[in-house]
Design an enzyme around this catalytic site. Structure first.
Site, mmCIF file in Angstrom:
data_model
loop_
_atom_site.group_PDB
_atom_site.id
_atom_site.type_symbol
_atom_site.label_atom_id
_atom_site.label_comp_id
_atom_site.label_asym_id
_atom_site.label_seq_id
_atom_site.Cartn_x
_atom_site.Cartn_y
_atom_site.Cartn_z
ATOM 1 N N ARG A 1 0.813 -1.216 0.000
ATOM 2 C CA ARG A 1 0.000 0.000 0.000
ATOM 3 C C ARG A 1 0.853 1.275 0.000
ATOM 4 O O ARG A 1 0.334 2.379 -0.187
ATOM 5 C CB ARG A 1 -0.935 0.025 1.210
ATOM 6 C CG ARG A 1 -1.886 -1.144 1.274
ATOM 7 C CD ARG A 1 -2.766 -1.050 2.485
ATOM 8 N NE ARG A 1 -3.650 0.084 2.406
ATOM 9 C CZ ARG A 1 -4.836 0.079 1.827
ATOM 10 N NH1 ARG A 1 -5.289 -1.028 1.267
ATOM 11 N NH2 ARG A 1 -5.572 1.156 1.797
ATOM 12 N N GLY B 1 -4.874 8.858 4.035
ATOM 13 C CA GLY B 1 -5.804 9.824 3.435
ATOM 14 C C GLY B 1 -5.201 11.211 3.412
ATOM 15 O O GLY B 1 -3.983 11.370 3.554
ATOM 16 N N GLU C 1 -2.851 -1.567 -22.071
ATOM 17 C CA GLU C 1 -2.507 -2.292 -20.846
ATOM 18 C C GLU C 1 -1.044 -2.750 -20.886
ATOM 19 O O GLU C 1 -0.338 -2.659 -19.877
ATOM 20 C CB GLU C 1 -3.472 -3.481 -20.683
ATOM 21 C CG GLU C 1 -3.202 -4.410 -19.516
ATOM 22 C CD GLU C 1 -3.284 -3.758 -18.143
ATOM 23 O OE1 GLU C 1 -3.665 -2.585 -18.029
ATOM 24 O OE2 GLU C 1 -2.906 -4.434 -17.164
ATOM 25 N N HIS D 1 -1.517 9.088 -38.254
ATOM 26 C CA HIS D 1 -1.950 10.444 -37.863
ATOM 27 C C HIS D 1 -0.964 11.076 -36.890
ATOM 28 O O HIS D 1 -1.298 12.055 -36.224
ATOM 29 C CB HIS D 1 -3.358 10.379 -37.260
ATOM 30 C CG HIS D 1 -4.364 9.815 -38.211
ATOM 31 N ND1 HIS D 1 -4.874 10.553 -39.269
ATOM 32 C CD2 HIS D 1 -4.914 8.587 -38.314
ATOM 33 C CE1 HIS D 1 -5.709 9.791 -39.964
ATOM 34 N NE2 HIS D 1 -5.752 8.593 -39.411
#
Ligand code: M6R
Length: 615
Positions: A27, A102, A484, A507
């Site tokens: 995390r 947070g 991905e 393009h």
């Protein structure tokens, strides 16, 4: 974005908390810290960098033994990744410690206010104000849970907070708004954590906390209230996977394990959703069929890899269910005033169920009257809780920051949803739906076959370790696969990687082609939509004529690409819409091997965190 652990019980809090932090390091890994209550006081240690730095610090400067403690592993937002900014943060008396996940948006005003009252703040973080406010409120109330409620009422933004106070040695208090926090209930012990993985070695009994709730845990009691102090309703549940699922199981990296687990994850996601007659049974979609019939558009919102799954879902929803489908980056969605009403079906795709951008997008959609259906891998997380219905993917815990098995299972769930919509809306006959389901049921085996042939892809990746750029081209569902593939390479190999729709090449992007630039081309099946196939074969020739090193992913038996492929990667032939299930796998292996060859950390790439719980 930051992992949090709290513990109270009969074991060494430090050991339990450190072991929990190891499971949560995915995390965030900018710094780590712990605090334990011992001998009537509070002792803390914190260190910039990975958890291993903190462990070394604890060897040279051990903390006293205690059975109540908290810990944190950080993904930095406010303030750089330094020792001073590492959590826990303490009040000036060193009696209160707090960890946070947070962003506290009004921290500057609170900081100024605290400074006026004589508090000395030592870090650049938004979190530190909470420790000081808690200390003030605790000295007035003598009750840490009440102090937490009072403080939370003053905070703006997103926060999970977990705190201890030396004056209440058998208590850990947590609070939750917009960021995850779960309670683990053991025998004579209790846990607070950002994710059940932190306590799965000790208990599989969990309690899901709701929005704006404060929890007080003791060895034998869990009390949950809202921010005003009124008792709150919570949901207890049993975690249906065990500790081995959160371990590497003999692989060098979680990512390798998770890539290898894909056949099983795909099969598990189909399990129980196909009846004996081969028809689709999605009982969990609790949105009435009448509403699904009346829906006039589908909008998929998601981020990163989940967004790419959404892009593929669009092809399936429109082709099978004949309903317009938009796909939007969740971070952009609510800021452009999208047109939504009760006839819009919003699909929020998220592995973690905690991605703040996706959460905010779904809240916005519901405010406008849309129905929201979550596709999610994490039981009890916020996104499914706040949706009208949820279709869980059964990938099991995904620990590596780079998403792999979650992606394939998101695709399966989206295919099922598209078929279900087709069934309910009468866009496909029963036997047509059953035919696609038969194809889907065979896909796990095809993924297994791809995995068995990956050695040449690994070899190729190693040979390209010194390149600076890799480009990816695709058409139709191969285009999101190209995106991905590029995302995986960026996040793991730190290389310039871009995915393009092959038709866009002329393009502009073709100017990037120079001799030796590797270009991965995802070739659609020559069957069915052969025009599409022929166009991309022309594109391969165009880039090869300009010196590109072509790496062609094409289905078995497609001989037309052979003359133009410097490297050819074969994938099993599948129906056109299902090809991403097999063509993505070599790109995952390619990125993982390139990262290893470049000496990068596979499971914890720089600057990233697994769940992005801030906007
Ligand atoms: O948990 P979510 O599926 O909502 O996460 C979305 C993205 O943050 C995630 O897919 C991210 O892009 C991955 N690291 C990509 O590998």
């Amino acid at each position: 974005m930051c992992g949090i652990v709290g513990y109270v019980g009969g074991q060494s809090a430090l050991d339990v908390v450190i072991a929990g932090l190891k499971r949560l390091e995915y995390r965030g890994y900018d710094s780590a810290g712990v605090a334990v209550l011992a001998d009537g006081g509070l002792a803390a240690a914190k260190k910039a960098g990975k958890l291993v730095n903190l462990e070394k610090e604890l060897v040279s400067r051990p903390l006293p033994a205690g059975s109540t403690g908290i810990g944190h592993t950080r993904w930095a937002t406010h303030g750089g990744p330094t020792d001073a900014n590492a959590h826990p943060h303490l009040d000036n008396a060193g009696r209160v410690a707090v960890v946070h996940n947070g962003i506290i948006e009004n921290f500057a005003a609170l900081r100024a206010e605290l400074a006026e009252r004589g508090h000395a703040l030592r870090s650049e973080t938004d979190t530190e104000v909470v420790a000081h406010l808690l200390a003030e409120c605790h000295s007035a109330t003598g009750d840490l849970a009440e102090a937490m409620r009072q403080v939370c009422r003053r905070l703006e933004g997103a926060f999970t907070l977990v705190a201890v106070d030396a004056d209440e040695p058998d208590v850990v208090v947590g609070a939750r708004r917009n960021s995850p926090l779960v309670v683990g209930v053991g025998e004579g012990e209790a846990f607070l954590a950002s994710d059940v993985a932190a306590f799965i070695d000790h208990t599989r009994s969990a309690i899901e906390l709701g929005q704006d709730q404060v929890v007080e845990v003791r060895r034998d009691a869990v009390t949950v209230t809202d921010f005003e102090g009124a008792p709150a309703e919570v949901r207890a549940y049993h975690v249906d996977w065990d500790a081995s699922a959160a371990e590497k199981g003999g692989y060098d990296y979680f990512m390798l394990k998770e890539i290898a687990e894909q056949p099983r994850a795909v099969a598990d996601t189909l399990l129980g959703r196909i009846d004996a007659a081969g028809s689709l049974t999605l009982d969990e979609i609790r949105i009435p069929a009448t509403e699904l019939r009346e829906a006039d558009k589908v909008v998929v919102v998601a981020c990163g890899t989940a967004y790419h799954a959404g892009l593929i879902a669009k092809y399936a929803v429109e082709h099978w269910a004949r309903i317009p489908c938009e796909v939007e980056l969740a971070s952009e969605f609510r800021y452009r005033d999208p047109i939504l009403d009760h006839r819009t079906l919003v699909i929020a795709v998220s592995q973690s169920g905690e991605t703040m951008d996706t959460l905010m997008a779904l809240r916005h959609a519901r405010e406008q009257g849309a129905r929201v259906l979550a596709v999610c891998n994490t039981n009890g997380s916020t996104i499914p809780r706040e949706s009208d219905a949820v279709l869980y993917t059964h990938a099991g815990p995904e620990v590596a920051v780079a998403s792999t098995k979650a992606f394939l299972t998101q695709l399966v769930a989206c295919y099922l949803l598209a078929l279900y919509l087709a069934q309910v809306r009468g866009a496909k006959w029963g036997d047509e739906v059953r035919a696609v389901i038969r194809d889907l049921a065979g896909i796990a085996e095809e993924v297994e076959r791809v995995l068995e042939t990956m050695e040449p892809v690994r070899e190729l990746a190693r040979s390209l370790a010194a390149k600076n750029t890799v480009l990816f081209l695709g058409r139709h569902v191969g285009y999101p696969v190209a995106l991905e593939g590029a995302l995986k390479l960026k996040e793991l190999a730190y290389m310039h990687a871009e995915g393009f729709a092959a038709g866009e090449l002329k393009h502009g992007p073709i100017a990037l082609i120079e001799p030796g630039v590797p270009v991965v081309v995802v070739v659609p099946s020559p069957r069915g939509r052969s025009l599409l196939h022929d166009k991309i074969v022309s594109n391969i020739q165009e880039i090869r004529a300009r010196g590109a090193l072509t790496i062609v992913i094409a289905e078995e038996g497609d001989e037309s690409v052979v003359p133009y492929a410097d490297h050819l990667v074969r994938v099993p032939a599948t129906p056109v819409l299902l090809q991403p299930m097999v063509s993505t796998v070599p790109l995952q292996v390619f990125a993982c091997e390139l990262a290893t060859a470049r000496g990068n950390e596979v499971d914890q790439p720089r600057n990233l965190a697994k769940s992005v719980t801030v906007e």
